[in-house]
Design a protein around this motif. Structure first.
Motif: not given
Length: 170
Positions: A155-170
């Motif tokens: 779950w922790a790695q899933d949360c981090l992947r989600d945050a990276r995706l949402r904070l990546s440059p558009a």
């Protein structure tokens, strides 16, 4: 004012103080957090890790570490403070009565969050250690045995992947 804080943050604090664990620490970043952090990130930065916890006298807090800086979001102060990684002098994590607490030393000051996830704190420690930041990591599990398996494996790695995706440059 501290009397009023108990009315504002009462349920969250009661869960931490009674259970010895912050049930909101191991979660995905919410949209307002992502928006606030994105405003302080440059387009070339990538998220390396984050923790969600409580700031004494200030409420909920989020620390995000990118490849260039540490971003500290405080719900009580309604803002994000940016500290370059070169200015960070130390990072430590310890397990205590109310779960895990993290401390960061930089610019002649010390900041702390309590009630953070051990898994997220381990990621921050790993990232900062790789950058040469001196640190101490207390790997003991939270005292409340009911919370040790509160989240599914990965779950922790899933949360981090989600945050990276949402904070990546558009």
């Amino acid at each position: 004012m501290s009397f009023l804080n108990s009315f504002i943050h009462g349920n969250d604090l009661a869960e931490i103080f009674i259970e010895g664990h912050n049930p909101y620490a191991l979660q995905k970043l919410n949209t307002p957090d992502v928006d606030a952090l994105r405003q302080k990130m440059s387009s070339t930065e990538t998220l390396q890790g984050y923790v969600v916890g409580r700031i004494v006298g200030s409420g909920r807090g989020v620390w995000a570490v990118t490849d260039q800086a540490v971003l500290m979001l405080s719900a009580g102060l309604h803002g994000v403070q940016r500290i370059a990684l070169d200015e960070v002098q130390g990072f430590e994590n310890e397990c205590g009565r109310y779960g895990h607490s993290v401390r960061l030393r930089a610019q002649g000051r010390q900041w702390s969050l309590f009630g953070v996830s051990r898994e997220f704190a381990a990621d921050l420690h790993r990232v900062l250690s790789a950058r040469g930041v001196a640190g101490v990591f207390d790997d003991r599990p939270a005292r409340a045995h009911l919370w040790r398996e509160a989240a599914p494996a990965g779950w922790a790695q899933d949360c981090l992947r989600d945050a990276r995706l949402r904070l990546s440059p558009a």
